[in-house]
Design an enzyme around this catalytic site. Sequence first.
Site, PDB file in Angstrom:
ATOM      1  N   ARG A  46       0.847  -1.185   0.000  1.00 13.81           N
ATOM      2  CA  ARG A  46       0.000   0.000   0.000  1.00 13.81           C
ATOM      3  C   ARG A  46       0.885   1.238   0.000  1.00 13.81           C
ATOM      4  O   ARG A  46       1.896   1.303   0.701  1.00 13.81           O
ATOM      5  CB  ARG A  46      -0.913   0.022   1.232  1.00 13.81           C
ATOM      6  CG  ARG A  46      -2.183  -0.819   1.094  1.00 13.81           C
ATOM      7  CD  ARG A  46      -3.145  -0.173   0.110  1.00 13.81           C
ATOM      8  NE  ARG A  46      -4.424  -0.861   0.044  1.00 13.81           N
ATOM      9  CZ  ARG A  46      -4.732  -1.819  -0.808  1.00 13.81           C
ATOM     10  NH1 ARG A  46      -3.808  -2.239  -1.677  1.00 13.81           N
ATOM     11  NH2 ARG A  46      -5.922  -2.367  -0.829  1.00 13.81           N
ATOM     12  N   HIS A  52      -0.275   0.750 -10.271  1.00 13.64           N
ATOM     13  CA  HIS A  52      -1.008  -0.205  -9.433  1.00 13.64           C
ATOM     14  C   HIS A  52      -1.579  -1.355 -10.274  1.00 13.64           C
ATOM     15  O   HIS A  52      -2.784  -1.565 -10.347  1.00 13.64           O
ATOM     16  CB  HIS A  52      -2.145   0.487  -8.669  1.00 13.64           C
ATOM     17  CG  HIS A  52      -2.564  -0.283  -7.446  1.00 13.64           C
ATOM     18  ND1 HIS A  52      -3.130   0.319  -6.346  1.00 13.64           N
ATOM     19  CD2 HIS A  52      -2.512  -1.616  -7.146  1.00 13.64           C
ATOM     20  CE1 HIS A  52      -3.421  -0.596  -5.432  1.00 13.64           C
ATOM     21  NE2 HIS A  52      -3.051  -1.778  -5.899  1.00 13.64           N
ATOM     22  N   GLU A  74      -3.323   7.690  -4.797  1.00 16.22           N
ATOM     23  CA  GLU A  74      -3.594   7.217  -6.166  1.00 16.22           C
ATOM     24  C   GLU A  74      -4.898   7.801  -6.696  1.00 16.22           C
ATOM     25  O   GLU A  74      -5.869   7.944  -5.942  1.00 16.22           O
ATOM     26  CB  GLU A  74      -3.675   5.689  -6.164  1.00 16.22           C
ATOM     27  CG  GLU A  74      -2.375   5.025  -5.750  1.00 16.22           C
ATOM     28  CD  GLU A  74      -2.504   3.514  -5.688  1.00 16.22           C
ATOM     29  OE1 GLU A  74      -3.579   2.967  -6.020  1.00 16.22           O
ATOM     30  OE2 GLU A  74      -1.524   2.863  -5.296  1.00 16.22           O
TER      31      GLU A  74
END
Length: 326
Positions: free
Chosen positions: A234, A281, A263
């Site tokens: 994360r 990601h 993000e």
Amino acid sequence: MADLKTVPVLVPIGFHADSRKALESLFAVREFQKRDLSELSDDEKARIRGIASFGNVSAAMMDALPALEIVASFGVGYDSVDAAHAASKGIMVTNTPEVLTEEVADTALGLLLMTVRELPQAERHLRAGKWEAEGPYPLTHGTLRGRTVGIMGLGRIGIAIAKRLESFGVEIAYFNRSKRNDVPYAYHGSLEELAAAVDTLIIAAPGGASTDKAINAGVLKALGPKGILINIGRGTTVDEEALIAALQDGTIMAAGLDVFEKEPKVPQALIDLPNAVLLPHVGSASHHTRNEMGNLVVQNLKAWFSGNDVLTPVPECVSAGVRRHG
């Protein structure tokens, strides 16, 4: 079996398409555009019994849905869901572990190789015509030979990464919430201790308050000038300002990141760094894995509203003894 078509389930816009179709075939789906409940009428809020989620489900959102029974989260990490609050209200929360383990572990190893051997930079050298015009890409200082790799978070994904690393002949160590007795790897009791003992640090830990900015300036300094940081966990686990400074001044050699604090916003300073490899990601972003994740969301909702045990309850709900209502 209960008549599931009478069960209102909230599904955000942009939810995995095939999974949304499966949900629509089973439940009374209410799709919503925003990440809050402002577009729902009071009557709709009063009737919603389930949420299929890949975004923020706060305590306030749960409190605004008095009939809510279950939040089926799309992803292994569920830090965007207030699971503790849900458990206190008897609301079940599920996630999608295991089905994405292998894909994310593959990505971690790919990102490590890309970072240590500067493969994206070498590709750009070729594409820009520099190989022909200026000669070969410079020899890389980085190599996996002789490296020691530390893993932050030795859960399912961390173990899968470690198993892959074994074939590269590197020494492996780890930091975890507690020491494991089923692995041969060296355990370190703190992140700084682990960073000081290795030259490559891979983050495979979940997000949340307990790991927020755990990779700070002190950890990066301990990792050292030959250090490489890889994050597929994360983004909130890393202090991004400290990381940018460490990459700029040579405190560490390089970083490979698949996740970021805010993000999809990525700091321009990170983008500008020549010693950072950045991915948007994509750790579990294959059709195969996303289909498996979506299917698990559907199966958890189906099981719950059919009166059966869910497949993958999160620990907070297990500890609280959350059971199906009625």
